[in-house]
Design an enzyme around this catalytic site. Sequence first.
Site, mmCIF file in Angstrom:
data_model
loop_
_atom_site.group_PDB
_atom_site.id
_atom_site.type_symbol
_atom_site.label_atom_id
_atom_site.label_comp_id
_atom_site.label_asym_id
_atom_site.label_seq_id
_atom_site.Cartn_x
_atom_site.Cartn_y
_atom_site.Cartn_z
ATOM 1 N N GLU A 93 16.992 -1.048 8.370
ATOM 2 C CA GLU A 93 15.933 -1.610 7.519
ATOM 3 C C GLU A 93 15.261 -2.848 8.115
ATOM 4 O O GLU A 93 14.231 -3.290 7.614
ATOM 5 C CB GLU A 93 16.491 -1.907 6.122
ATOM 6 C CG GLU A 93 16.755 -0.617 5.327
ATOM 7 C CD GLU A 93 17.442 -0.877 3.992
ATOM 8 O OE1 GLU A 93 18.285 -1.804 3.928
ATOM 9 O OE2 GLU A 93 17.134 -0.161 3.026
ATOM 10 N N TYR A 119 -0.329 22.661 13.228
ATOM 11 C CA TYR A 119 -0.904 21.325 13.355
ATOM 12 C C TYR A 119 -1.424 21.163 14.772
ATOM 13 O O TYR A 119 -0.756 21.566 15.723
ATOM 14 C CB TYR A 119 0.180 20.254 13.135
ATOM 15 C CG TYR A 119 0.587 20.014 11.708
ATOM 16 C CD1 TYR A 119 -0.080 20.610 10.645
ATOM 17 C CD2 TYR A 119 1.643 19.155 11.427
ATOM 18 C CE1 TYR A 119 0.314 20.368 9.347
ATOM 19 C CE2 TYR A 119 2.041 18.912 10.134
ATOM 20 C CZ TYR A 119 1.378 19.522 9.088
ATOM 21 O OH TYR A 119 1.771 19.272 7.809
#
Length: 391
Positions: free
Chosen positions: A371, A297
């Site tokens: 979260e 990458y």
Amino acid sequence: MHPTMENVKNSHSEFKAWLISLRRSLHEIPEPGFKEEKTSKFIQGVLKELGISFRANVAKTGIIAELGKGSPCVAIRADMDALKIEEKTGLPFKSRHPGFMHACGHDGHMAMALGACSLLKQMEDKIGGKVRFIFQPAEEGLGGAKYMIEEGALQDVSYIFGGHIDRHYRVGEVVVQDGLICAFSDSFKIDIFGKDGHAARPYEAIDSIVISAHLVTAIQSLVTRELNPTYPSVISIGKIRAGSAHNIIAGHATLYGTVRTTHPEIRKKVLKRFRALVEAFVGSLNAQVYLEFIDSYPPVINDKEATEIAKEAAKSTPGIKKVVSDMPPSLGGEDFSYYLEKVPGCFVRFGALIEGQENIPAHSAKFDFNEDVLEIGANFFKNVAITALNK
Ligand code: NI
């Protein structure tokens, strides 16, 4: 829980609960790169409920969704794939797919992007252009971004933004900085061919396991003795496969690993020296060797202007308390780099530490994240799209 337009429109806490339910549903169905079929179906279901048009089966399992109309067009990207890890979190919403797990937060990225979709949908007639959501398969090593681009994901796009959950930072901290933020990543495979034999008579064989063991250590001296330490570099071996029984000398060993560098010159040097060292070293121990670079990458390099836009958006995002812009470059690889080779953009990090779980890293079987970051991510993606459209 099934999302509906109703609970999206309702209060702030219901929005948050909805995002959490999306993340947990996605967490239960982790799938490897280009096989994100259930994941894709799930996202399509949510987009339908939200009344957002999309194109599915882009680069196999990817989805391109659009809101607004005309130009300019700004893109937001979320990655969809999971990792080959057996989950050990014991969470009530843990993976239902044995051997696979969302262990670095892609489930969260998808939930954030869907959250931004719902926020933008509520103000669609006020969007000054188009916002395109790129749900991309196969970020972890297979370069799904390349295929999404080939299938038109960046057509007419003037800026692109994306982000990654990061447990090195607390919720409310967001890293937004320009320049190189993720390393060059070059993965390799080394095959060592010695000679099988009886474990009691190694002199009649060529032991590929002993050679591998020496090689693993020798490789490390390349990083510490030959490279300028002011440019971060890493070589890691992540997998070794050799042998069949305790009393047989293994003639063949395969080593898999990755080279991470942060400067093009250093990369050139290390790849050249790495090959020379591997070939000479294994050769000196009487075995044959075959080294192959299996994928690479490019580095993630954030555009200056896009980074300013992202900073501006972060400052107006509820829940963001601190914008960090002095992070040392990460040696992680990230295929968001392919988009940035084509259009200016900025890749950010969303702090998501669970207090008391400081030492559970990404890509571990116990990985989980805070979260509370989901609502921040959804609002940031919405804000950054609108801010970029107004530029
Ligand atoms: Ni990731």
